[in-house]
Scaffold this motif. Sequence first.
Motif, PDB file in Angstrom:
ATOM      1  N   LEU A  45       0.827  -1.204   0.000  1.00 36.06           N
ATOM      2  CA  LEU A  45       0.000   0.000   0.000  1.00 36.06           C
ATOM      3  C   LEU A  45       0.865   1.259   0.000  1.00 36.06           C
ATOM      4  N   HIS A  46       1.986   1.202   0.741  1.00 40.05           N
ATOM      5  CA  HIS A  46       2.908   2.337   0.729  1.00 40.05           C
ATOM      6  C   HIS A  46       3.425   2.587  -0.692  1.00 40.05           C
ATOM      7  N   ALA A  47       3.769   1.522  -1.396  1.00 34.35           N
ATOM      8  CA  ALA A  47       4.276   1.668  -2.765  1.00 34.35           C
ATOM      9  C   ALA A  47       3.222   2.292  -3.668  1.00 34.35           C
ATOM     10  N   MET A  48       1.978   1.870  -3.531  1.00 37.28           N
ATOM     11  CA  MET A  48       0.895   2.453  -4.340  1.00 37.28           C
ATOM     12  C   MET A  48       0.726   3.933  -4.019  1.00 37.28           C
ATOM     13  N   ALA A  49       0.737   4.260  -2.736  1.00 41.69           N
ATOM     14  CA  ALA A  49       0.528   5.649  -2.320  1.00 41.69           C
ATOM     15  C   ALA A  49       1.691   6.539  -2.761  1.00 41.69           C
ATOM     16  N   ARG A  50       2.913   6.014  -2.696  1.00 44.53           N
ATOM     17  CA  ARG A  50       4.080   6.807  -3.120  1.00 44.53           C
ATOM     18  C   ARG A  50       4.007   7.155  -4.604  1.00 44.53           C
ATOM     19  N   ARG A  51       3.430   6.272  -5.399  1.00 43.96           N
ATOM     20  CA  ARG A  51       3.298   6.538  -6.839  1.00 43.96           C
ATOM     21  C   ARG A  51       2.249   7.619  -7.120  1.00 43.96           C
ATOM     22  N   ALA A  52       1.281   7.771  -6.224  1.00 41.30           N
ATOM     23  CA  ALA A  52       0.164   8.677  -6.495  1.00 41.30           C
ATOM     24  C   ALA A  52       0.224  10.004  -5.747  1.00 41.30           C
ATOM     25  N   LEU A  53       0.924  10.031  -4.610  1.00 39.17           N
ATOM     26  CA  LEU A  53       0.835  11.201  -3.732  1.00 39.17           C
ATOM     27  C   LEU A  53       2.199  11.793  -3.420  1.00 39.17           C
ATOM     28  N   ALA A  54       2.158  12.981  -2.852  1.00 35.82           N
ATOM     29  CA  ALA A  54       3.377  13.609  -2.341  1.00 35.82           C
ATOM     30  C   ALA A  54       3.839  12.823  -1.111  1.00 35.82           C
ATOM     31  N   ALA A  55       5.128  12.884  -0.836  1.00 39.97           N
ATOM     32  CA  ALA A  55       5.716  12.091   0.248  1.00 39.97           C
ATOM     33  C   ALA A  55       5.073  12.366   1.597  1.00 39.97           C
ATOM     34  N   ALA A  87      -6.343  -3.718  -4.302  1.00 42.65           N
ATOM     35  CA  ALA A  87      -5.900  -2.622  -5.162  1.00 42.65           C
ATOM     36  C   ALA A  87      -7.055  -1.680  -5.501  1.00 42.65           C
ATOM     37  N   THR A  88      -8.228  -2.218  -5.710  1.00 39.03           N
ATOM     38  CA  THR A  88      -9.401  -1.384  -6.001  1.00 39.03           C
ATOM     39  C   THR A  88      -9.733  -0.497  -4.809  1.00 39.03           C
ATOM     40  N   ILE A  89      -9.727  -1.077  -3.626  1.00 37.42           N
ATOM     41  CA  ILE A  89      -9.988  -0.292  -2.409  1.00 37.42           C
ATOM     42  C   ILE A  89      -8.939   0.806  -2.291  1.00 37.42           C
ATOM     43  N   ALA A  90      -7.676   0.444  -2.463  1.00 31.53           N
ATOM     44  CA  ALA A  90      -6.581   1.408  -2.325  1.00 31.53           C
ATOM     45  C   ALA A  90      -6.711   2.527  -3.350  1.00 31.53           C
ATOM     46  N   GLN A  91      -6.984   2.184  -4.593  1.00 26.88           N
ATOM     47  CA  GLN A  91      -7.097   3.204  -5.630  1.00 26.88           C
ATOM     48  C   GLN A  91      -8.235   4.168  -5.336  1.00 26.88           C
ATOM     49  N   ARG A  92      -9.337   3.654  -4.869  1.00 24.27           N
ATOM     50  CA  ARG A  92     -10.476   4.529  -4.556  1.00 24.27           C
ATOM     51  C   ARG A  92     -10.150   5.461  -3.394  1.00 24.27           C
ATOM     52  N   ARG A  93      -9.480   4.931  -2.375  1.00 24.00           N
ATOM     53  CA  ARG A  93      -9.092   5.788  -1.236  1.00 24.00           C
ATOM     54  C   ARG A  93      -8.062   6.828  -1.665  1.00 24.00           C
ATOM     55  N   LEU A  94      -7.150   6.458  -2.553  1.00 22.11           N
ATOM     56  CA  LEU A  94      -6.150   7.414  -3.048  1.00 22.11           C
ATOM     57  C   LEU A  94      -6.813   8.528  -3.855  1.00 22.11           C
ATOM     58  N   VAL A  95      -7.792   8.174  -4.672  1.00 17.56           N
ATOM     59  CA  VAL A  95      -8.535   9.190  -5.423  1.00 17.56           C
ATOM     60  C   VAL A  95      -9.269  10.108  -4.449  1.00 17.56           C
ATOM     61  N   ASP A  96      -9.900   9.531  -3.424  1.00 19.36           N
ATOM     62  CA  ASP A  96     -10.577  10.352  -2.410  1.00 19.36           C
ATOM     63  C   ASP A  96      -9.581  11.298  -1.741  1.00 19.36           C
ATOM     64  N   HIS A  97      -8.408  10.780  -1.430  1.00 21.27           N
ATOM     65  CA  HIS A  97      -7.377  11.593  -0.785  1.00 21.27           C
ATOM     66  C   HIS A  97      -6.956  12.742  -1.710  1.00 21.27           C
ATOM     67  N   LEU A  98      -6.765  12.455  -2.985  1.00 21.82           N
ATOM     68  CA  LEU A  98      -6.403  13.503  -3.944  1.00 21.82           C
ATOM     69  C   LEU A  98      -7.501  14.560  -4.056  1.00 21.82           C
ATOM     70  N   ARG A  99      -8.749  14.135  -4.052  1.00 16.72           N
ATOM     71  CA  ARG A  99      -9.863  15.091  -4.119  1.00 16.72           C
ATOM     72  C   ARG A  99      -9.897  15.985  -2.884  1.00 16.72           C
ATOM     73  N   ARG A 100      -9.718  15.374  -1.704  1.00 15.62           N
ATOM     74  CA  ARG A 100      -9.692  16.173  -0.467  1.00 15.62           C
ATOM     75  C   ARG A 100      -8.552  17.182  -0.504  1.00 15.62           C
ATOM     76  N   SER A 101      -7.395  16.740  -0.959  1.00 20.14           N
ATOM     77  CA  SER A 101      -6.233  17.635  -1.047  1.00 20.14           C
ATOM     78  C   SER A 101      -6.511  18.785  -2.007  1.00 20.14           C
ATOM     79  N   ALA A 102      -7.119  18.485  -3.134  1.00 21.61           N
ATOM     80  CA  ALA A 102      -7.430  19.531  -4.115  1.00 21.61           C
ATOM     81  C   ALA A 102      -8.426  20.535  -3.538  1.00 21.61           C
ATOM     82  N   ARG A 103      -9.438  20.051  -2.822  1.00 18.14           N
ATOM     83  CA  ARG A 103     -10.412  20.966  -2.201  1.00 18.14           C
ATOM     84  C   ARG A 103      -9.740  21.828  -1.152  1.00 18.14           C
ATOM     85  N   ARG A 104      -8.865  21.208  -0.355  1.00 16.78           N
ATOM     86  CA  ARG A 104      -8.159  21.949   0.690  1.00 16.78           C
ATOM     87  C   ARG A 104      -7.275  23.024   0.068  1.00 16.78           C
ATOM     88  N   LEU A 105      -6.542  22.683  -0.975  1.00 17.97           N
ATOM     89  CA  LEU A 105      -5.675  23.659  -1.639  1.00 17.97           C
ATOM     90  C   LEU A 105      -6.481  24.780  -2.280  1.00 17.97           C
TER      91      LEU A 105
END
Length: 192
Positions: A45-55, A87-105
Motif C-alpha cells: 500500500l505504501h508503494a501504491m501511495a508513493r506513486r500517487a501522492l506527495a511524500a 488494489a481497487t480499495i486502495a485506488q479509490r481511497r487514493l482518489v478520495d485523498h487527492l480530491r480532499r487535497s485539491a479541495r483543501r488547496l
Amino acid sequence: MLARRGRDGEDVATDDVRWGLLMARAQDGDKAAYRELLLEVTPYLHAMARRALAANEVEDAVQDILLSLHVIRHTYDPARPFKPWLATIAQRRLVDHLRRSARRLAREKPLADEAALAPAEAATQDDRALAVRAVRDAVATLPMRQKEALLLLRFRELSLDDAARASGRSAGSLKVALHRALATLRRAMLRV
C-alpha cells in the motif's frame, strides 16, 4: 501455480494466494492472521501511495486505506483473488485523498508578505465595526420581551432558571422569546 514477478519485484501469485488465505482466516476470527495480513499488505500500500501522492501525504493515505480495509473486510469473497480487491480499495481511497487535497488547496490561500497584510487587517477591523453596528441596530428593533431574553440568556449567560427568576417570567416563555429573537437577528444579518 506459477508465480510471476510484479512491478515491485514481488511474487504476485504467491502474495495474492497467501493474502487471500490470511483474509479468509481473518474473516473466521483469526486475529493473528489478520495482524499478519495487515503487516504484509502495508508495504504494498505504501508503494501504491508513493506513486500517487506527495511524500508527506503517503502515511495518512495508507492509514485511510487500512481503515477502509478493516471496515469492509467482510465483503471479501475468498473464492476471488485478493490483490485486485485490495488494489481497487486502495485506488479509490487514493482518489478520495487527492480530491480532499485539491479541495483543501483550493480553499487555502498562501500568506502574503506583511505589507500586503496591513490593508487586509484594516479592512477586517472596518468589517467588524460594521458588523457590530448592524447587530446593535438589529437588537434595538427587537420587542422588549425578546430583547430581555437575549440579554439574560446570551449576553449575561444566565441559566434558564436564573433568567426566569430575574425576569419574573416562565422558562418556557423565555425560551420562546429567545428563539424568536435569534430568528429575527438571523434574518436581519442576512439582509446586511
